[in-house]
Design a protein around this motif. Structure first.
Motif, PDB file in Angstrom:
ATOM      1  N   ARG A 143      -5.599  11.740  17.673  1.00 44.62           N
ATOM      2  CA  ARG A 143      -4.899  11.005  16.599  1.00 44.62           C
ATOM      3  C   ARG A 143      -3.508  10.595  17.053  1.00 44.62           C
ATOM      4  NH1 ARG A 143      -7.589  14.556  13.114  1.00 44.62           N
ATOM      5  NH2 ARG A 143      -5.919  16.089  13.239  1.00 44.62           N
ATOM      6  N   ASP A 144      -2.806  11.504  17.727  1.00 43.67           N
ATOM      7  CA  ASP A 144      -1.461  11.191  18.213  1.00 43.67           C
ATOM      8  C   ASP A 144      -1.491  10.051  19.226  1.00 43.67           C
ATOM      9  OD1 ASP A 144      -0.540  13.243  16.609  1.00 43.67           O
ATOM     10  OD2 ASP A 144      -0.243  14.663  18.277  1.00 43.67           O
ATOM     11  N   ARG A 145      -2.477  10.063  20.113  1.00 48.55           N
ATOM     12  CA  ARG A 145      -2.600   9.006  21.115  1.00 48.55           C
ATOM     13  C   ARG A 145      -2.921   7.664  20.447  1.00 48.55           C
ATOM     14  NH1 ARG A 145      -6.072  11.287  25.018  1.00 48.55           N
ATOM     15  NH2 ARG A 145      -7.816  10.611  23.770  1.00 48.55           N
ATOM     16  N   LEU A 146      -3.815   7.688  19.460  1.00 50.75           N
ATOM     17  CA  LEU A 146      -4.145   6.458  18.728  1.00 50.75           C
ATOM     18  C   LEU A 146      -2.930   5.942  17.973  1.00 50.75           C
ATOM     19  CD1 LEU A 146      -6.194   4.365  17.786  1.00 50.75           C
ATOM     20  CD2 LEU A 146      -6.867   5.955  15.975  1.00 50.75           C
ATOM     21  N   ARG A 147      -2.179   6.853  17.325  1.00 53.48           N
ATOM     22  CA  ARG A 147      -0.969   6.455  16.597  1.00 53.48           C
ATOM     23  C   ARG A 147       0.029   5.812  17.537  1.00 53.48           C
ATOM     24  NH1 ARG A 147       0.672   4.141  12.973  1.00 53.48           N
ATOM     25  NH2 ARG A 147      -0.903   5.180  11.780  1.00 53.48           N
ATOM     26  N   ALA A 148       0.234   6.404  18.724  1.00 49.21           N
ATOM     27  CA  ALA A 148       1.178   5.851  19.703  1.00 49.21           C
ATOM     28  C   ALA A 148       0.724   4.473  20.158  1.00 49.21           C
ATOM     29  CB  ALA A 148       1.316   6.798  20.892  1.00 49.21           C
ATOM     30  N   THR A 149      -0.571   4.292  20.359  1.00 52.38           N
ATOM     31  CA  THR A 149      -1.103   2.992  20.768  1.00 52.38           C
ATOM     32  C   THR A 149      -0.878   1.952  19.677  1.00 52.38           C
ATOM     33  OG1 THR A 149      -2.788   4.055  22.138  1.00 52.38           O
ATOM     34  CG2 THR A 149      -3.177   1.754  21.518  1.00 52.38           C
ATOM     35  N   LEU A 150      -1.220   2.298  18.446  1.00 51.22           N
ATOM     36  CA  LEU A 150      -1.046   1.351  17.342  1.00 51.22           C
ATOM     37  C   LEU A 150       0.419   1.005  17.110  1.00 51.22           C
ATOM     38  CD1 LEU A 150      -3.648   2.623  14.730  1.00 51.22           C
ATOM     39  CD2 LEU A 150      -3.707   0.469  16.002  1.00 51.22           C
ATOM     40  N   ASP A 151       1.286   1.976  17.221  1.00 48.21           N
ATOM     41  CA  ASP A 151       2.706   1.733  16.965  1.00 48.21           C
ATOM     42  C   ASP A 151       3.355   0.836  18.006  1.00 48.21           C
ATOM     43  OD1 ASP A 151       2.641   3.177  14.646  1.00 48.21           O
ATOM     44  OD2 ASP A 151       3.540   4.995  15.503  1.00 48.21           O
ATOM     45  N   THR A 152       2.750   0.721  19.197  1.00 46.59           N
ATOM     46  CA  THR A 152       3.340  -0.117  20.239  1.00 46.59           C
ATOM     47  C   THR A 152       2.716  -1.513  20.304  1.00 46.59           C
ATOM     48  OG1 THR A 152       1.822   0.784  21.891  1.00 46.59           O
ATOM     49  CG2 THR A 152       3.973   1.865  21.652  1.00 46.59           C
ATOM     50  N   LEU A 153       1.716  -1.777  19.470  1.00 45.20           N
ATOM     51  CA  LEU A 153       1.102  -3.109  19.461  1.00 45.20           C
ATOM     52  C   LEU A 153       2.032  -4.128  18.810  1.00 45.20           C
ATOM     53  CD1 LEU A 153      -2.564  -2.254  18.397  1.00 45.20           C
ATOM     54  CD2 LEU A 153      -1.755  -2.877  20.681  1.00 45.20           C
ATOM     55  N   ILE A 154       2.010  -5.331  19.337  1.00 42.12           N
ATOM     56  CA  ILE A 154       2.820  -6.410  18.769  1.00 42.12           C
ATOM     57  C   ILE A 154       2.161  -6.960  17.512  1.00 42.12           C
ATOM     58  CG2 ILE A 154       3.704  -8.728  19.172  1.00 42.12           C
ATOM     59  CD1 ILE A 154       3.985  -7.913  22.138  1.00 42.12           C
ATOM     60  N   ASP A 155       0.841  -7.099  17.542  1.00 41.06           N
ATOM     61  CA  ASP A 155       0.120  -7.612  16.375  1.00 41.06           C
ATOM     62  C   ASP A 155       0.104  -6.561  15.272  1.00 41.06           C
ATOM     63  OD1 ASP A 155      -0.494  -9.942  17.750  1.00 41.06           O
ATOM     64  OD2 ASP A 155      -2.381  -9.103  18.529  1.00 41.06           O
ATOM     65  N   PRO A 156       0.224  -7.026  14.035  1.00 41.39           N
ATOM     66  CA  PRO A 156       0.172  -6.062  12.929  1.00 41.39           C
ATOM     67  C   PRO A 156      -1.264  -5.575  12.697  1.00 41.39           C
ATOM     68  CG  PRO A 156       0.439  -8.280  12.075  1.00 41.39           C
ATOM     69  CD  PRO A 156       0.505  -8.379  13.573  1.00 41.39           C
ATOM     70  N   HIS A 157      -1.381  -4.309  12.425  1.00 43.89           N
ATOM     71  CA  HIS A 157      -2.665  -3.713  12.084  1.00 43.89           C
ATOM     72  C   HIS A 157      -2.475  -2.893  10.826  1.00 43.89           C
ATOM     73  CE1 HIS A 157      -5.019  -4.728  15.662  1.00 43.89           C
ATOM     74  NE2 HIS A 157      -3.837  -4.722  16.265  1.00 43.89           N
ATOM     75  N   VAL A 158      -3.390  -3.105   9.861  1.00 43.50           N
ATOM     76  CA  VAL A 158      -3.294  -2.428   8.572  1.00 43.50           C
ATOM     77  C   VAL A 158      -4.615  -1.720   8.313  1.00 43.50           C
ATOM     78  CG1 VAL A 158      -2.990  -2.780   6.095  1.00 43.50           C
ATOM     79  CG2 VAL A 158      -1.703  -4.182   7.716  1.00 43.50           C
ATOM     80  N   LEU A 159      -4.519  -0.499   7.837  1.00 41.87           N
ATOM     81  CA  LEU A 159      -5.695   0.260   7.460  1.00 41.87           C
ATOM     82  C   LEU A 159      -5.780   0.249   5.938  1.00 41.87           C
ATOM     83  CD1 LEU A 159      -8.070   2.106   8.196  1.00 41.87           C
ATOM     84  CD2 LEU A 159      -6.477   4.029   8.120  1.00 41.87           C
ATOM     85  N   LEU A 160      -6.898  -0.282   5.452  1.00 37.18           N
ATOM     86  CA  LEU A 160      -7.132  -0.351   4.012  1.00 37.18           C
ATOM     87  C   LEU A 160      -8.237   0.612   3.623  1.00 37.18           C
ATOM     88  CD1 LEU A 160      -7.185  -4.246   3.601  1.00 37.18           C
ATOM     89  CD2 LEU A 160      -5.274  -2.700   3.155  1.00 37.18           C
ATOM     90  N   GLU A 161      -8.142   1.117   2.415  1.00 36.67           N
ATOM     91  CA  GLU A 161      -9.193   1.979   1.892  1.00 36.67           C
ATOM     92  C   GLU A 161      -9.740   1.336   0.630  1.00 36.67           C
ATOM     93  OE1 GLU A 161      -8.977   6.241  -0.066  1.00 36.67           O
ATOM     94  OE2 GLU A 161      -8.662   6.325   2.101  1.00 36.67           O
ATOM     95  N   ALA A 162     -11.051   1.275   0.539  1.00 37.86           N
ATOM     96  CA  ALA A 162     -11.680   0.642  -0.619  1.00 37.86           C
ATOM     97  C   ALA A 162     -11.556   1.539  -1.851  1.00 37.86           C
ATOM     98  CB  ALA A 162     -13.146   0.358  -0.335  1.00 37.86           C
ATOM     99  N   VAL A 163     -11.273   0.903  -2.986  1.00 41.36           N
ATOM    100  CA  VAL A 163     -11.304   1.581  -4.277  1.00 41.36           C
ATOM    101  C   VAL A 163     -12.633   1.200  -4.909  1.00 41.36           C
ATOM    102  CG1 VAL A 163     -10.228   1.787  -6.548  1.00 41.36           C
ATOM    103  CG2 VAL A 163      -8.799   1.448  -4.505  1.00 41.36           C
ATOM    104  N   LEU A 164     -13.421   2.205  -5.249  1.00 41.05           N
ATOM    105  CA  LEU A 164     -14.774   1.951  -5.735  1.00 41.05           C
ATOM    106  C   LEU A 164     -14.876   2.139  -7.241  1.00 41.05           C
ATOM    107  CD1 LEU A 164     -16.739   3.898  -2.979  1.00 41.05           C
ATOM    108  CD2 LEU A 164     -16.149   1.473  -3.019  1.00 41.05           C
ATOM    109  N   ALA A 165     -15.730   1.322  -7.842  1.00 41.38           N
ATOM    110  CA  ALA A 165     -16.058   1.488  -9.253  1.00 41.38           C
ATOM    111  C   ALA A 165     -17.085   2.602  -9.377  1.00 41.38           C
ATOM    112  CB  ALA A 165     -16.623   0.177  -9.813  1.00 41.38           C
ATOM    113  N   GLN A 166     -17.388   3.002 -10.602  1.00 43.45           N
ATOM    114  CA  GLN A 166     -18.362   4.080 -10.819  1.00 43.45           C
ATOM    115  C   GLN A 166     -19.729   3.743 -10.243  1.00 43.45           C
ATOM    116  OE1 GLN A 166     -17.875   6.123 -14.681  1.00 43.45           O
ATOM    117  NE2 GLN A 166     -17.392   7.409 -13.089  1.00 43.45           N
ATOM    118  N   ASP A 167     -20.078   2.462 -10.219  1.00 43.72           N
ATOM    119  CA  ASP A 167     -21.378   2.058  -9.691  1.00 43.72           C
ATOM    120  C   ASP A 167     -21.379   1.911  -8.168  1.00 43.72           C
ATOM    121  OD1 ASP A 167     -19.960  -0.265  -9.263  1.00 43.72           O
ATOM    122  OD2 ASP A 167     -21.268  -1.539 -10.503  1.00 43.72           O
ATOM    123  N   GLY A 168     -20.216   2.187  -7.524  1.00 45.06           N
ATOM    124  CA  GLY A 168     -20.140   2.126  -6.080  1.00 45.06           C
ATOM    125  C   GLY A 168     -19.667   0.797  -5.528  1.00 45.06           C
ATOM    126  N   SER A 169     -19.446  -0.168  -6.385  1.00 44.39           N
ATOM    127  CA  SER A 169     -18.977  -1.472  -5.906  1.00 44.39           C
ATOM    128  C   SER A 169     -17.468  -1.424  -5.636  1.00 44.39           C
ATOM    129  CB  SER A 169     -19.302  -2.561  -6.933  1.00 44.39           C
ATOM    130  OG  SER A 169     -18.627  -2.299  -8.150  1.00 44.39           O
TER     131      SER A 169
END
Length: 179
Positions: A143-169
């Motif tokens: 995780r630390d190595r991945l974090r260091a790699t992502l933090d040094t990238l010039i392009d922006p990278h965003v991690l999103l998490e889906a919010v699900l409804a009760q039916d899973g959508s």
């Protein structure tokens, strides 16, 4: 005399059950005095830590637990003295094997009290968690190595998490992380 013979037979069977349980238990079980002197240890100590049972009886727990980890265990003992403590979440400490190497164990102490409520001993189980600790350390390094790699990238990278409804959508997204 029939009752005496039946009682002895029952006692012998119970002792044999106890012996088998103690001999084949996967965890190491200790019976300690309040001052953390080893009074009894299960035969599994040979398999897990390489010690002979007889060689540990009468020794202080500090003989096999490094000082910093012994301090954590002593703090745990103090909390046992103060109140009934939930031991579902053990203290993970390192202990010294017979060959001098260290091994991670999960320590689960249980107080033994007399009728007046005074602490007269401790029964502790040690579960071998060496592989679990090593796996967690490896995952953290990755995780630390991945974090260091992502933090040094010039392009922006965003991690999103889906919010699900009760039916899973999927109904929305939440930002979790960004470089």
């Amino acid at each position: 005399i029939t009752d005496v013979v039946a009682a002895r037979t029952g006692l012998q069977a119970a002792l044999e059950d106890y012996r088998l349980l103690a001999e084949y238990m996967g965890d190491v079980v200790f019976r300690l005095s309040p001052d953390l002197t080893i009074r009894w240890v299960s035969p599994s100590v040979r398999r897990v830590l390489g010690y002979e049972m007889a060689g540990l009886i009468g020794k202080p727990l500090g003989a096999i637990v490094p000082e910093t980890d012994l301090a954590a265990m002593t703090d745990e003992q103090r909390s046992l003295d103060d109140a009934a403590k939930d031991t579902e979440h053990p203290v993970v400490v390192q202990v010294r094997r017979a060959d001098g190497s260290l091994r991670w164990v999960a320590n689960r102490p249980t107080p033994v009290r007399d009728e007046a409520g005074n602490l007269i001993g401790i029964v502790a189980t040690w579960s071998d968690v060496e592989e679990l600790v090593q796996a967690r350390e490896l995952a953290q390094r990755r995780r630390d190595r991945l974090r260091a790699t992502l933090d040094t990238l010039i392009d922006p990278h965003v991690l999103l998490e889906a919010v699900l409804a009760q039916d899973g959508s999927v109904i929305d997204f939440v930002y979790v992380e960004a470089n």
